[in-house]
Design a protein around this motif. Structure first.
Motif, PDB file in Angstrom:
ATOM      1  N   LYS A 148      -9.747   2.983   1.414  1.00  0.00           N
ATOM      2  CA  LYS A 148      -8.543   3.791   1.559  1.00  0.00           C
ATOM      3  C   LYS A 148      -7.417   3.004   2.235  1.00  0.00           C
ATOM      4  N   VAL A 149      -7.723   2.344   3.336  1.00  0.00           N
ATOM      5  CA  VAL A 149      -6.709   1.598   4.084  1.00  0.00           C
ATOM      6  C   VAL A 149      -6.156   0.436   3.253  1.00  0.00           C
ATOM      7  N   LEU A 150      -7.054  -0.315   2.614  1.00  0.00           N
ATOM      8  CA  LEU A 150      -6.604  -1.443   1.800  1.00  0.00           C
ATOM      9  C   LEU A 150      -5.753  -0.966   0.630  1.00  0.00           C
ATOM     10  N   ALA A 151      -6.146   0.154   0.018  1.00  0.00           N
ATOM     11  CA  ALA A 151      -5.362   0.708  -1.090  1.00  0.00           C
ATOM     12  C   ALA A 151      -3.965   1.085  -0.626  1.00  0.00           C
ATOM     13  N   PHE A 152      -3.876   1.770   0.519  1.00  0.00           N
ATOM     14  CA  PHE A 152      -2.583   2.214   1.030  1.00  0.00           C
ATOM     15  C   PHE A 152      -1.686   1.025   1.393  1.00  0.00           C
ATOM     16  N   ILE A 153      -2.268   0.048   2.084  1.00  0.00           N
ATOM     17  CA  ILE A 153      -1.483  -1.113   2.517  1.00  0.00           C
ATOM     18  C   ILE A 153      -0.999  -1.925   1.316  1.00  0.00           C
ATOM     19  N   LEU A 154      -1.888  -2.131   0.339  1.00  0.00           N
ATOM     20  CA  LEU A 154      -1.502  -2.897  -0.849  1.00  0.00           C
ATOM     21  C   LEU A 154      -0.454  -2.166  -1.671  1.00  0.00           C
ATOM     22  N   LEU A 155      -0.576  -0.850  -1.774  1.00  0.00           N
ATOM     23  CA  LEU A 155       0.418  -0.071  -2.514  1.00  0.00           C
ATOM     24  C   LEU A 155       1.805  -0.215  -1.880  1.00  0.00           C
ATOM     25  N   ILE A 156       1.838  -0.167  -0.558  1.00  0.00           N
ATOM     26  CA  ILE A 156       3.115  -0.337   0.139  1.00  0.00           C
ATOM     27  C   ILE A 156       3.643  -1.759  -0.063  1.00  0.00           C
ATOM     28  N   PHE A 157       2.752  -2.733   0.050  1.00  0.00           N
ATOM     29  CA  PHE A 157       3.163  -4.138  -0.062  1.00  0.00           C
ATOM     30  C   PHE A 157       3.733  -4.468  -1.439  1.00  0.00           C
ATOM     31  N   VAL A 158       3.042  -4.054  -2.509  1.00  0.00           N
ATOM     32  CA  VAL A 158       3.488  -4.422  -3.857  1.00  0.00           C
ATOM     33  C   VAL A 158       4.764  -3.684  -4.268  1.00  0.00           C
ATOM     34  N   HIS A 159       5.090  -2.596  -3.536  1.00  0.00           N
ATOM     35  CA  HIS A 159       6.316  -1.866  -3.844  1.00  0.00           C
ATOM     36  C   HIS A 159       7.442  -2.144  -2.838  1.00  0.00           C
ATOM     37  N   THR A 160       7.196  -3.087  -1.941  1.00  0.00           N
ATOM     38  CA  THR A 160       8.253  -3.490  -1.007  1.00  0.00           C
ATOM     39  C   THR A 160       9.418  -4.066  -1.820  1.00  0.00           C
ATOM     40  N   PRO A 161      10.637  -3.627  -1.548  1.00  0.00           N
ATOM     41  CA  PRO A 161      11.777  -4.009  -2.390  1.00  0.00           C
ATOM     42  C   PRO A 161      12.287  -5.441  -2.198  1.00  0.00           C
ATOM     43  N   GLU A 163      12.065  -9.540  -4.189  1.00  0.00           N
ATOM     44  CA  GLU A 163      11.962 -10.077  -5.542  1.00  0.00           C
ATOM     45  C   GLU A 163      10.498 -10.146  -5.992  1.00  0.00           C
ATOM     46  N   THR A 164      10.319  -9.976  -7.296  1.00  0.00           N
ATOM     47  CA  THR A 164       8.970 -10.023  -7.864  1.00  0.00           C
ATOM     48  C   THR A 164       8.336 -11.387  -7.577  1.00  0.00           C
ATOM     49  N   PHE A 165       7.068 -11.366  -7.165  1.00  0.00           N
ATOM     50  CA  PHE A 165       6.381 -12.621  -6.879  1.00  0.00           C
ATOM     51  C   PHE A 165       5.235 -12.821  -7.871  1.00  0.00           C
ATOM     52  N   LYS A 166       4.654 -13.978  -7.868  1.00  0.00           N
ATOM     53  CA  LYS A 166       3.729 -14.415  -8.910  1.00  0.00           C
ATOM     54  C   LYS A 166       2.536 -13.491  -9.115  1.00  0.00           C
ATOM     55  N   TYR A 167       1.894 -13.076  -8.034  1.00  0.00           N
ATOM     56  CA  TYR A 167       0.653 -12.314  -8.165  1.00  0.00           C
ATOM     57  C   TYR A 167       0.847 -10.800  -7.958  1.00  0.00           C
ATOM     58  N   GLN A 168       2.068 -10.339  -8.080  1.00  0.00           N
ATOM     59  CA  GLN A 168       2.339  -8.919  -7.861  1.00  0.00           C
ATOM     60  C   GLN A 168       1.560  -8.003  -8.814  1.00  0.00           C
ATOM     61  N   PRO A 169       1.523  -8.293 -10.136  1.00  0.00           N
ATOM     62  CA  PRO A 169       0.761  -7.422 -11.048  1.00  0.00           C
ATOM     63  C   PRO A 169      -0.722  -7.348 -10.699  1.00  0.00           C
ATOM     64  N   GLN A 170      -1.292  -8.489 -10.312  1.00  0.00           N
ATOM     65  CA  GLN A 170      -2.717  -8.513  -9.962  1.00  0.00           C
ATOM     66  C   GLN A 170      -2.984  -7.714  -8.690  1.00  0.00           C
ATOM     67  N   LEU A 171      -2.091  -7.839  -7.725  1.00  0.00           N
ATOM     68  CA  LEU A 171      -2.256  -7.086  -6.475  1.00  0.00           C
ATOM     69  C   LEU A 171      -2.065  -5.591  -6.709  1.00  0.00           C
TER      70      LEU A 171
END
Length: 203
Positions: A148-161, A163-171
């Motif tokens: 749960k914690v990792l899901a929440f943190i990663l969701l916030i991180f990948v949607h941080t506004p 620029e798109t970075f290389k591994y964003q889709p995978q994360l």
């Protein structure tokens, strides 16, 4: 209120407001707000372990503490699922399933509490070995919390506004997989509560 003897309960309640602030920051759509949201999210979930530690170490365990702990878990978790669904990061089924599960298990546990039983611990309503393992074992509780914690943190991180970075889709895919794992854990951990609830209604 005797603050000294209610430290664990105060922590349980405080973490709710920490989570609310973290969620509110997500709607600011700035990098700074998202960084603080991530930090506060980590703190909010860390506090879930802190209140239990304090309760055990300083003998502050009580039925009220058990209720506040579960209440805090429900409010925090559901709030995040709802926020993520509202923002379009997850399907609306995630908060719906979480809320339905919460009403079901907590309704049953309220009956158990009226009969002197608690959700966990020595007076747990779970009487079978498999029920105690799924609902109360450290392995299941930690696995659920980590997913749960990792899901929440990663969701916030990948949607941080930023620029798109290389591994964003995978994360982002990893975050979605962890979110599914968390919601599956959520449902599975409700099964023993429902399965063993019959004894509560026997005359």
């Amino acid at each position: 209120m005797d603050i000294k003897n209610n430290t664990a309960n105060i922590v349980s309640i405080t973490r709710i407001f920490v989570a609310f602030i973290a969620i509110a920051l997500l709607f600011e759509h700035t990098i700074c707000a998202y960084v603080w949201s991530t930090i506060l999210t980590i703190i909010a979930f860390a506090m879930d372990g802190v209140d239990g530690y304090i309760a055990r170490k300083y003998n502050q365990s009580s039925e009220l503490g058990s209720v506040l702990d579960i209440m805090g878990d429900r409010i925090v978790e559901v709030s995040y699922w709802i926020a993520f669904a509202v923002m379009g990061w997850l399907n609306i089924l995630f908060p719906i399933v979480c809320v339905a599960r919460a009403f079901t298990t907590d309704g049953i546990r309220s009956v158990a509490l009226s009969k002197g039983m608690t959700a966990f611990g020595e007076k747990s309503m779970q009487s079978t070995a498999w029920g105690k393992f799924i609902c109360g074992s450290k392995f299941m509780r930690i696995s659920y919390a980590v997913a749960k914690v990792l899901a929440f943190i990663l969701l916030i991180f990948v949607h941080t506004p930023f620029e798109t970075f290389k591994y964003q889709p995978q994360l982002e895919l990893t975050a979605i997989v962890l979110a599914w794992a968390a919601i599956i854990f959520c449902v599975v951990r409700a099964i023993p509560v429902v399965a063993e609830s019959g004894k509560l209604f026997n005359k």
